[in-house]
Design an enzyme around this catalytic site. Structure first.
Site, short mmCIF file in Angstrom:
data_model
loop_
_atom_site.label_atom_id
_atom_site.label_comp_id
_atom_site.label_asym_id
_atom_site.label_seq_id
_atom_site.Cartn_x
_atom_site.Cartn_y
_atom_site.Cartn_z
N ASP A 336 66.79 38.09 32.19
CA ASP A 336 66.70 38.30 30.75
C ASP A 336 65.25 38.03 30.36
O ASP A 336 64.69 37.00 30.73
CB ASP A 336 67.64 37.34 30.02
CG ASP A 336 67.50 37.48 28.52
OD1 ASP A 336 67.66 38.60 28.02
OD2 ASP A 336 67.22 36.47 27.87
N THR A 338 63.58 37.44 27.38
CA THR A 338 63.29 36.34 26.47
C THR A 338 63.73 35.02 27.08
O THR A 338 64.88 34.85 27.45
CB THR A 338 63.99 36.55 25.12
OG1 THR A 338 63.63 37.83 24.61
CG2 THR A 338 63.59 35.48 24.14
N ASP A 581 69.17 32.48 28.97
CA ASP A 581 69.23 31.24 28.20
C ASP A 581 69.93 31.39 26.87
O ASP A 581 70.13 30.41 26.16
CB ASP A 581 67.82 30.68 27.96
CG ASP A 581 66.98 31.61 27.10
OD1 ASP A 581 67.41 32.76 26.85
OD2 ASP A 581 65.88 31.19 26.68
#
Length: 825
Positions: A336, A338, A581
């Site tokens: 991911d 970000t 996250d």
């Protein structure tokens, strides 16, 4: 929709029945948005006295969330094993019928078991301390104040606050809801978020994907719905591992072979041969003990435990031990963007008004939008940092409606009553979602995306329900908010490492595909130019798998699509690791072979991940991969050593039974050989660096080398023994025959060790040489000769034994090369 407002002091007050006013120029209190006086809340929480009363009654969330086995369980697991039982019985027998040197194998088992207990206890301490560091602390209201407490301190009736990414830690009833959407997929399997309203139940194990609110705890401790699941999920375990299940399979087959062979050997030595009873018992035990690869299980546990300790020192929490092994087998890593390639924070580089919009007015809208959300995401936080609530010319704006950001919608919004009494409603989010296809503004945005910048569109929409499916219809583009993401300084080096290890890297993000590709390109990701907008992703699993293999960067991916992408890759036989996250990563993390969460990520991601990087450093992943490869590669090596011994022991016993001769060895001989050719070398080899890619089919890979090696060793040893029986005669003949056979078996086993120790380094050569020197010392030191009953008689037979061992070594080389060419290394 719950209405919210800020009073003149900047504090948030609920407005269920009437709008309040927002002072856009007021300074927001940095304290938690729910940290308010009791009068400002519908649910102010329990008082200190009420909490103490509930604790006294035992109404506390006292479920022991164990990150590891207890000390008692560690001792029990290491001591009470099937093979320890067998060896223990044989050891007791030997203590009564033979000299102490024939009972050495029992002391070795005691020492090895002790080492296993100590190492796992050390791993437990490391894991427990890391689990405490990584433990999420829910926010509860007590005495009208919000405070973070440990999960086990929650009592019945506590008011627990919720925000995006928060996990529901106990069962309860919703007290307040502000567009509160809860994902219950981990409990029900249903992926669609559920909109919660006051009075609705929430279950422990679910998590918030959008909005916020609070709930009152109605079930705590073991009564909570997911208490048992949570305890089981975080338990120190060695199950569901190909390595462990493979070893269990091998041990099952070994048991089947061992039982009939041992019975035949007992009958042969005690009934058929008319020998001294005690000597016959000793030689029978000497034939049974080496069949048991008892050290293999122990060494695997030690290797895993040491792996946990090593990774713990790097602030990496391994919540499930097989994750070390699993990540070593990974051939695709889905990242991911970000929080993984980029740091959590962002900075606004530019705000471009559109359609003649007044720049000051745009700034005021952004300032008010920032004030409208008590739990801003990274993008909105950048806007808050650039346009703090204490600045501005407008006296006050009233929030009449609010829509928190959702990864499914790709936008957030708010409606206001402005200072002059006019109403306005705004959406802030992904331009390619809010604008129709072909809009000329998209060309301008595309140019910015190609530079790796993130662009949000501020659009004015007609007044109405912001959460309506058609809320964006008829919107008027007002400004572009250009943000620059902070790249992680260690991300480029980590991507380079995966490329060198032939691990494919896929960047999956909810952001624009071109922008994500530009960021990945800056970090040197191979294939970063191959981008795909997930809205054009085929839905057929096979076509999706093809698209996944052909492209490296994917944008505008929904949470459900992330999950489908992982499944598509797995359908092609890939072992997939997923990092993330945010709450939008949870479903994919749960379904991936290995889920990796950042320590600063949401509680939900940390709960489902097998590995948590507590230092939030993506650069820790190579260490985890290396640790897994070290464990698997080395255990595969040493398993061949252990199982070669098992094969030659079983075959020697069968040959003895068939030929009706005395078993050639006493337990002391095989204890010496096992220590020098297996025990000591295996310990060092199991802990050595190893960067080889983990391969599947552990059992097949080990047995196709161990079986021919064991057959060659047994044949060479028995040949020497039969030749020696014809060469020697008279008193002491059996000891001389045993010594010659021991020499052949030692040299042949040493050659197996020499093959397994490759490729050679200085310490590997020194290790093999030291083992050879140890055996030589036993042969030349008189008291050691007597202790181990080893004495080479004459020169003809010893040199014959050496010659047979040399021939066996040549056969070993040929067989290993043949197996390597036919089946691959």
């Amino acid at each position: 929709m719950t209405q919210r407002a800020l009073d003149s002091s900047g504090e948030q007050t609920p407005g269920p029945s009437r709008p309040a006013m927002i002072d856009a120029g007021a300074e927001l209190d940095p304290v938690h948005p729910m940290d308010l006086p009791p009068s400002a809340h519908d649910a102010t929480g329990l008082t200190t006295a009420e909490v103490a009363e509930r604790v006294a009654r035992g109404e506390v969330n006292d479920v022991p969330v164990r990150s590891s086995r207890s000390v008692t369980e560690i001792v029990r697991a290491n001591v009470f094993t099937r093979f320890n039982l067998i060896i223990g019985v044989l050891w007791v027998i030997m203590l009564f019928v033979a000299p102490i040197q024939d009972s050495l194998f029992g002391f070795v088992i005691v020492a090895n078991t002790g080492i296993g207990i100590i190492q796992e206890w050390r791993a437990k301490k490391t894991l427990d301390s890391l689990a405490v560091i990584g433990e999420a602390k829910p926010t509860v209201r007590r005495d009208g104040k919000a405070a973070e407490i440990s999960t086990h301190e929650i009592v019945l009736g506590d008011v627990v606050e919720l925000g995006p990414g928060d996990k529901v830690v106990v069962d309860g009833t919703v007290a307040e809801a502000d567009s509160l959407e809860v994902d219950e997929s981990l409990l029900t399997g249903e992926a669609d978020p559920v909109l919660k309203r006051p009075g609705d139940p929430v279950m422990s194990g679910s998590f918030v994907v959008a909005g916020g609110g609070a709930f009152t705890a109605t079930k705590v401790g073991r009564e909570a719905y997911a208490a048992q699941l949570a305890e089981e999920a975080s338990r120190f375990t060695l199950v569901h591992s190909e390595l462990r299940s493979g070893i269990s399979t091998i041990l099952k087959y070994v048991t089947w072979m061992m039982v009939p062979t041992a019975i035949g050997l007992i009958i042969s030595q005690l009934v058929v041969k008319d020998n001294n009873f005690k000597d016959s018992v000793a030689r029978t035990v000497g034939g049974i003990v080496p069949m048991i690869p008892e050290g293999l299980v122990l060494l695997t546990s030690v290797a895993f435990a040491i792996g946990v300790v090593r990774l713990g020192r790097k602030q990496c929490l391994v919540q499930e031990l097989p994750a070390i092994e699993g990540l070593a087998r990974v051939d695709v890593v889905c990242l991911d963007k970000t929080g993984t390639l980029t740091e959590g924070g962002m900075d606004i580089t530019e705000v471009r008004p559109l359609n003649g919009s007044d720049e000051a007015y745009v700034h005021q809208v952004l300032r008010s939008l920032g004030s409208s959300d008590p739990r801003p995401n990274a993008s909105l936080q950048a806007i808050i940092d650039a346009y703090p609530a204490g600045e501005g010319t407008a006296a006050s704006w009233t929030v009449t409606d609010a829509l928190p950001f959702s990864s499914a919608r790709k936008y957030s919004g708010a409606a206001f009553t402005e200072t002059d009494g006019t109403s306005s409603a705004w959406l802030l989010g992904a331009p390619d979602v809010l604008l129709p296809e072909g809009d000329p503004t998209l060309d301008e945005i595309e140019h910015l995306n190609q530079q790796g910048l993130r662009v949000l569109l501020l659009a004015r929409v007609p007044s109405g329900e912001l959460d309506a499916p058609d809320a964006a219809e008829g919107d008027v583009p007002t400004a572009l908010v250009v943000l620059e993401q902070r790249l992680r300084p260690d991300a480029a080096e980590t991507l380079k490492y995966f490329a060198q290890q032939n691990v494919a890297t896929k960047v999956i993000s909810g952001d624009n595909a071109v922008s994500v590709g530009a960021v990945a390109g800056k970090l040197g990701l191979a294939g970063a130019e191959n981008t795909l907008d997930a809205r054009k992703m085929p839905t057929d699993p096979d076509d999706m798998a093809t698209a996944m293999e052909q492209n490296a960067v994917f944008g505008r991916v929904t949470p459900q699509q992330k999950r489908d992408m992982v499944a598509a890759l797995q359908s092609r036989g890939h072992t997939v690791a997923m990092t993330g996250d945010g709450v939008n990563d949870v479903l994919a993390l749960k379904d991936a072979d290995i889920g990796v969460s950042m320590g600063s990520g949401s509680e939900a991601t940390r709960a489902v991940a097998q590995i948590v990087l507590l230092n939030n450093s993506f650069a820790t992943l190579p260490s985890v991969v290396a640790e897994g490869r070290r464990v698997i590669g080395n255990i595969t090596r040493v398993a061949t050593l252990f199982l070669t011994k098992t094969v030659y022991s079983v075959l020697l016993a069968i040959l003895v039974v068939c030929t009706q001769v005395e078993y050639p060895f006493l337990p002391r001989h095989l204890t010496l050989l096992s220590t020098l050719t297996i025990g000591v070398p295996a310990f060092f080899l199991a802990l050595a660096p190893n960067k080889e890619r983990a391969q599947p089919h552990f059992v097949r890979r080990v047995m196709r080398y161990a079986i021919p090696s064991g057959v060659i060793a047994a044949t060479a040893t028995f040949t020497t023994y039969l030749v020696a029986r014809h060469h020697y005669a008279g008193p002491g003949a059996l000891e001389a025959e045993t010594s010659a056979a021991t020499l052949t078996l030692f040299l042949t086993s040493m050659w197996v060790l020499a093959i397994i120790a490759r490729p050679y380094t200085w310490w590997r050569i020194a290790l093999v040489a030291a083992m050879g020197l140890g055996f030589l010392i036993v042969l030349v030191v008189p008291w050691l000769q007597d202790f181990f009953a080893l004495k080479l008689v004459g020169t003809t037979m010893p040199w014959t034994a050496v010659g047979i061992a040399v021939a066996a070594a040549a056969l070993l080389e040929c067989s290993w090369r043949l197996v390597g060419r036919r089946f691959g290394a």
